[in-house]
Design an enzyme around this catalytic site. Structure first.
Site, PDB file in Angstrom:
ATOM      1  N   ASP A  15     -27.115 -17.684  40.224  1.00  0.00           N
ATOM      2  CA  ASP A  15     -26.753 -18.210  41.536  1.00  0.00           C
ATOM      3  C   ASP A  15     -27.340 -17.263  42.571  1.00  0.00           C
ATOM      4  O   ASP A  15     -27.186 -16.051  42.446  1.00  0.00           O
ATOM      5  CB  ASP A  15     -25.234 -18.241  41.729  1.00  0.00           C
ATOM      6  CG  ASP A  15     -24.565 -19.395  41.029  1.00  0.00           C
ATOM      7  OD1 ASP A  15     -25.029 -19.773  39.934  1.00  0.00           O
ATOM      8  OD2 ASP A  15     -23.575 -19.910  41.571  1.00  0.00           O
ATOM      9  N   LYS A  79     -26.346 -25.852  46.031  1.00  0.00           N
ATOM     10  CA  LYS A  79     -24.899 -25.634  46.005  1.00  0.00           C
ATOM     11  C   LYS A  79     -24.406 -25.396  47.419  1.00  0.00           C
ATOM     12  O   LYS A  79     -25.057 -24.706  48.203  1.00  0.00           O
ATOM     13  CB  LYS A  79     -24.611 -24.428  45.102  1.00  0.00           C
ATOM     14  CG  LYS A  79     -23.175 -24.040  44.948  1.00  0.00           C
ATOM     15  CD  LYS A  79     -23.057 -22.882  43.946  1.00  0.00           C
ATOM     16  CE  LYS A  79     -21.684 -22.274  43.936  1.00  0.00           C
ATOM     17  NZ  LYS A  79     -21.591 -21.142  42.987  1.00  0.00           N
ATOM     18  N   LYS A 108     -24.225 -29.173  43.441  1.00  0.00           N
ATOM     19  CA  LYS A 108     -22.921 -28.594  43.093  1.00  0.00           C
ATOM     20  C   LYS A 108     -22.101 -28.451  44.363  1.00  0.00           C
ATOM     21  O   LYS A 108     -22.542 -27.837  45.335  1.00  0.00           O
ATOM     22  CB  LYS A 108     -23.085 -27.232  42.418  1.00  0.00           C
ATOM     23  CG  LYS A 108     -21.738 -26.609  42.055  1.00  0.00           C
ATOM     24  CD  LYS A 108     -21.874 -25.338  41.248  1.00  0.00           C
ATOM     25  CE  LYS A 108     -20.496 -24.769  40.938  1.00  0.00           C
ATOM     26  NZ  LYS A 108     -20.582 -23.548  40.108  1.00  0.00           N
TER      27      LYS A 108
END
Length: 169
Positions: A15, A79, A108
């Site tokens: 991430d 995300k 996400k």
């Protein structure tokens, strides 16, 4: 270097928060290059990369540019947030992210998903992963609704477009 070290240390996913300052300053090429470097490190070892936007800090044009930069750099996911910059996933944001990302890039939703109706609305908009601190409560509510026959994913047009005044969407 950090991404390579994370993979060497056993990371199975990466991430990264995109460079918000550069994005807001219009330096989209630099943002894309930064994302591409992390993607290269991850993909060299079959490790997927999620690019976090911190959507609460960006306007729609910046979110669209972030989607394009992420896709062009080869990211696997876009995300919404880390949960530390205020806000969280909203239906308008995930709708925008899905509309501005190719099908090869998943979305996400992270932060703000605390009830099954919100979860289902996010899924209806094309979200494939949810980040939440409410997993136990969501599962309990989902089990109750499944048993009652009321656990149904709405069609995108039926999602919660007009939130109630106190809504978290």
């Amino acid at each position: 270097a950090e991404a390579e070290q994370a993979v060497a240390d056993g990371a199975t996913e990466l991430d990264m928060v995109l460079n918000i300052g550069r994005l807001r300053s219009g330096q989209v090429d630099a943002v894309r290059e930064d994302i591409a470097a992390v993607v290269e490190a991850g993909h060299a070892h079959d490790v997927p990369v999620k690019v976090i936007f911190e959507t609460a800090l960006l306007d729609d044009a910046q979110k669209e540019a972030a989607c394009r930069a992420s896709a062009e750099a080869g990211a696997d996911y876009v995300k919404t947030s880390t949960g530390f910059a205020g806000g969280g996933a909203t239906l308008p944001d995930v709708r925008l992210m899905r509309a501005n990302s190719p099908e090869t890039v998943q979305v996400k939703a992270s932060g703000g998903v605390r009830d099954v109706d919100t979860l289902l609305a996010m899924l209806a908009e094309g979200v494939t992963r949810i980040g939440t601190s409410s997993t136990s409560a969501l599962l309990a509510e989902a089990r109750e609704r499944l048993a009652a026959g009321t656990l149904v994913v709405p069609e995108p047009a039926d999602t919660l477009d007009t939130p109630e005044p106190d809504s978290l969407y």
